[in-house]
Design a protein around this motif. Structure first.
Motif, PDB file in Angstrom:
ATOM      1  N   ILE A  14      52.510  42.400  54.571  1.00 36.64           N
ATOM      2  CA  ILE A  14      51.494  41.494  55.098  1.00 36.64           C
ATOM      3  C   ILE A  14      50.352  41.384  54.098  1.00 36.64           C
ATOM      4  O   ILE A  14      50.237  42.181  53.167  1.00 36.64           O
ATOM      5  N   ALA A  15      49.485  40.389  54.312  1.00 36.89           N
ATOM      6  CA  ALA A  15      48.409  40.160  53.348  1.00 36.89           C
ATOM      7  C   ALA A  15      47.125  39.771  54.053  1.00 36.89           C
ATOM      8  O   ALA A  15      47.135  39.226  55.155  1.00 36.89           O
ATOM      9  N   ALA A  16      46.024  40.048  53.371  1.00 33.15           N
ATOM     10  CA  ALA A  16      44.702  39.560  53.752  1.00 33.15           C
ATOM     11  C   ALA A  16      44.226  38.633  52.646  1.00 33.15           C
ATOM     12  O   ALA A  16      44.419  38.908  51.465  1.00 33.15           O
ATOM     13  N   TRP A  17      43.573  37.539  53.036  1.00 29.00           N
ATOM     14  CA  TRP A  17      43.133  36.520  52.066  1.00 29.00           C
ATOM     15  C   TRP A  17      41.632  36.309  52.225  1.00 29.00           C
ATOM     16  O   TRP A  17      41.144  36.024  53.305  1.00 29.00           O
ATOM     17  N   LEU A  18      40.918  36.412  51.116  1.00 29.03           N
ATOM     18  CA  LEU A  18      39.493  36.077  51.071  1.00 29.03           C
ATOM     19  C   LEU A  18      39.330  34.807  50.248  1.00 29.03           C
ATOM     20  O   LEU A  18      39.535  34.813  49.029  1.00 29.03           O
ATOM     21  N   ALA A  19      38.977  33.725  50.925  1.00 31.06           N
ATOM     22  CA  ALA A  19      38.745  32.461  50.235  1.00 31.06           C
ATOM     23  C   ALA A  19      37.343  32.469  49.629  1.00 31.06           C
ATOM     24  O   ALA A  19      36.556  33.397  49.841  1.00 31.06           O
ATOM     25  N   GLU A  20      37.028  31.408  48.882  1.00 27.55           N
ATOM     26  CA  GLU A  20      35.762  31.361  48.177  1.00 27.55           C
ATOM     27  C   GLU A  20      34.572  31.622  49.088  1.00 27.55           C
ATOM     28  O   GLU A  20      34.439  31.019  50.149  1.00 27.55           O
ATOM     29  N   GLY A  21      33.719  32.554  48.675  1.00 24.58           N
ATOM     30  CA  GLY A  21      32.530  32.889  49.442  1.00 24.58           C
ATOM     31  C   GLY A  21      31.276  32.510  48.672  1.00 24.58           C
ATOM     32  O   GLY A  21      31.335  31.913  47.595  1.00 24.58           O
ATOM     33  N   GLN A  22      30.132  32.890  49.228  1.00 20.31           N
ATOM     34  CA  GLN A  22      28.867  32.571  48.570  1.00 20.31           C
ATOM     35  C   GLN A  22      28.536  33.577  47.481  1.00 20.31           C
ATOM     36  O   GLN A  22      28.294  33.208  46.347  1.00 20.31           O
ATOM     37  N   SER A  23      28.524  34.867  47.826  1.00 17.14           N
ATOM     38  CA  SER A  23      28.096  35.837  46.814  1.00 17.14           C
ATOM     39  C   SER A  23      28.672  37.230  47.010  1.00 17.14           C
ATOM     40  O   SER A  23      28.396  38.111  46.207  1.00 17.14           O
ATOM     41  N   MET A  28      33.627  42.565  48.648  1.00 15.18           N
ATOM     42  CA  MET A  28      34.550  42.716  49.771  1.00 15.18           C
ATOM     43  C   MET A  28      35.970  42.982  49.294  1.00 15.18           C
ATOM     44  O   MET A  28      36.700  43.782  49.903  1.00 15.18           O
ATOM     45  N   LEU A  29      36.377  42.335  48.211  1.00 13.70           N
ATOM     46  CA  LEU A  29      37.705  42.594  47.652  1.00 13.70           C
ATOM     47  C   LEU A  29      37.816  44.044  47.180  1.00 13.70           C
ATOM     48  O   LEU A  29      38.850  44.695  47.377  1.00 13.70           O
ATOM     49  N   GLU A  30      36.758  44.554  46.566  1.00 10.06           N
ATOM     50  CA  GLU A  30      36.761  45.951  46.136  1.00 10.06           C
ATOM     51  C   GLU A  30      36.895  46.891  47.332  1.00 10.06           C
ATOM     52  O   GLU A  30      37.637  47.884  47.288  1.00 10.06           O
ATOM     53  N   SER A  31      36.195  46.567  48.426  1.00 11.74           N
ATOM     54  CA  SER A  31      36.315  47.379  49.637  1.00 11.74           C
ATOM     55  C   SER A  31      37.735  47.350  50.186  1.00 11.74           C
ATOM     56  O   SER A  31      38.261  48.368  50.661  1.00 11.74           O
ATOM     57  N   LEU A  32      38.374  46.180  50.122  1.00  7.63           N
ATOM     58  CA  LEU A  32      39.751  46.076  50.613  1.00  7.63           C
ATOM     59  C   LEU A  32      40.710  46.884  49.744  1.00  7.63           C
ATOM     60  O   LEU A  32      41.659  47.493  50.258  1.00  7.63           O
ATOM     61  N   GLN A  33      40.476  46.912  48.445  1.00  8.63           N
ATOM     62  CA  GLN A  33      41.320  47.744  47.582  1.00  8.63           C
ATOM     63  C   GLN A  33      41.166  49.220  47.935  1.00  8.63           C
ATOM     64  O   GLN A  33      42.146  49.976  47.958  1.00  8.63           O
ATOM     65  N   PHE A  59      39.815  42.218  41.468  1.00  8.42           N
ATOM     66  CA  PHE A  59      40.059  43.088  42.614  1.00  8.42           C
ATOM     67  C   PHE A  59      41.086  42.513  43.587  1.00  8.42           C
ATOM     68  O   PHE A  59      41.229  43.004  44.705  1.00  8.42           O
ATOM     69  N   ALA A  60      41.791  41.476  43.184  1.00 10.87           N
ATOM     70  CA  ALA A  60      42.832  40.886  44.034  1.00 10.87           C
ATOM     71  C   ALA A  60      44.208  41.183  43.455  1.00 10.87           C
ATOM     72  O   ALA A  60      44.376  41.332  42.244  1.00 10.87           O
ATOM     73  N   GLY A 333      27.993  44.596  50.884  1.00 11.62           N
ATOM     74  CA  GLY A 333      28.459  45.762  50.140  1.00 11.62           C
ATOM     75  C   GLY A 333      27.546  46.967  50.284  1.00 11.62           C
ATOM     76  O   GLY A 333      27.978  48.112  50.097  1.00 11.62           O
ATOM     77  N   TYR A 334      26.271  46.731  50.632  1.00 14.01           N
ATOM     78  CA  TYR A 334      25.346  47.857  50.841  1.00 14.01           C
ATOM     79  C   TYR A 334      25.799  48.760  51.982  1.00 14.01           C
ATOM     80  O   TYR A 334      25.445  49.948  52.014  1.00 14.01           O
TER      81      TYR A 334
END
Length: 385
Positions: A14-23, A28-33, A59-60, A333-334
């Protein structure tokens, strides 16, 4: 494309997808890793963006370039000096949906383009994809985006909110200033991000406290402008005449401002971390008096996903809502420093790796702390001359 830096990609998981965000997409990708590295359940991580952003994509496990309308891409190239774009007539939501099906995506966080995806929620539901746009209807997202409509809806639900009065021309602006100018006021657009168009006026101050005519050009971060200068600039603006910008006049609240990162599901708060800033320091924790305002707010707008809320206290100490952002904040991320990584909390649950979190349990895990943000350089490409 497959990220060669991570060879663990398996098309059957299965997968999680993060589309384009603001900043906050990279954080968040690092947290998912980090979540993946300690999880017993296998999943892979997909990221997409309309620009080539190697510092995000590192990080993807797999990355896609989101399509972008050719007309909009031309404007972006001029403004941002973008060398390469994925220009396509295929709608962004359709492109993402098709590739999400191919990759067995179970959770999609839409980031900055939530309305585009939300309009096609049924198609994502039919594909078994948990769509996270910040709400569950286009109407809800639009009422969150429009700060005047947002304020009115808060009043309907008896939620403490900062007052706001809309103006669309100079006559309406001057009438509002005449009516409410006995108090400190500020200005901001009906729709905007990153404090765009926000200014503090010097009405309600003694003459010797009025802002200097050069102050807003020198101390730009203070966001203070002499009232007469603002009126003059607004009155004579070619930009405003050619592209009218609905604006708000609001009381300037003097109390502490809070940012609240929230994991929520269909209007229920599952986890939250509050923070406020003094100077360059972020104070991370959980303030119950702030959450007493945030919890009914999330319910009233049926928020769904990972959103952020801003509040500010008035002269009496009452926390009042300023806005909801229907996407993760730049500072999510904080939360990792508090012992509660909200990205991991949300995605762990939505991917089926953990049980449904409860706010009562999460608050017990938060360790208050102070955080300073620093700038980090990332090499994105080798160049040869």
């Amino acid at each position: 494309m497959i990220n060669l830096a991570n060879d663990s990609f398996q098309s059957t998981s299965i997968a999680a997808w993060l589309a384009e965000g603001q900043s906050s997409q990279r954080d968040m990708l690092e947290s998912l890793q980090n979540l993946k590295s300690k999880s017993t359940g296998a999943f892979h991580i997909i990221a997409s963006h309309r620009h080539n952003r190697p510092e995000i994509f590192e990080f993807a496990d797999k990355v896609y370039r989101e399509p972008y309308p050719a007309k909009a891409a031309i404007v972006d190239e001029i403004e941002d000096n973008i060398e390469e774009m994925t220009k396509s007539a295929t709608p962004r939501w359709q492109f993402v949906l098709e590739h999400a099906k191919e990759n067995n995506v179970k959770v999609l966080l839409t980031g900055r383009n939530g309305v585009d995806y939300e309009a096609h929620r049924e198609a994502f539901d039919a594909a078994g994809i948990r769509l996270l746009t910040g709400a569950t209807s286009v109407v809800a997202l639009e009422s969150i985006e429009d700060k005047f409509a947002f304020m009115q809806q808060c009043h309907q639900h008896n939620i403490p909110v900062a007052d706001a009065w809309r103006f669309d021309n100079v006559a309406e602006l001057e009438a509002l200033l005449a009516e409410h100018g006995h108090q400190p006021l500020c200005i901001k657009p009906v729709v905007g991000i990153f404090a765009q168009g926000f200014w503090r006026l010097d009405l309600g101050k003694e003459p010797d406290e009025h802002y200097d005519s050069f102050e807003h050009l020198y101390f730009t971060e203070e966001k203070k402008i002499n009232t007469a200068q603002f009126i003059n600039a607004y009155t004579n603006s070619l930009m405003v005449r050619e592209r009218p910008i609905p604006m708000l006049v609001m009381p300037y609240l003097s109390g502490q401002e809070y940012s609240i990162d929230v994991v929520c599901e269909y209007g229920e708060v599952l986890a939250a971390v509050t923070r406020y800033k003094t100077g360059k320091i972020q104070h991370i924790g959980y303030e119950q008096s702030v959450m007493d305002v945030v919890t009914p707010l999330i319910k009233a707008f049926g928020c769904d996903g990972i959103v952020s809320v801003q509040t500010k206290a008035d002269d009496d100490g009452q926390h009042r809502v300023l806005e909801i952002n229907s996407r993760p904040s730049g500072g999510i991320g904080y939360t990792t420093h508090s012992g509660v990584d909200l990205t991991q909390v949300g995605f762990g649950y939505w991917l089926g790796l953990t049980d449904k979190p409860t706010l009562a349990d999460i608050t017990q895990q938060i360790t208050p702390c102070q955080v300073r943000s620093i700038m980090v350089g990332v090499k994105i490409e080798d160049t040869t001359e």
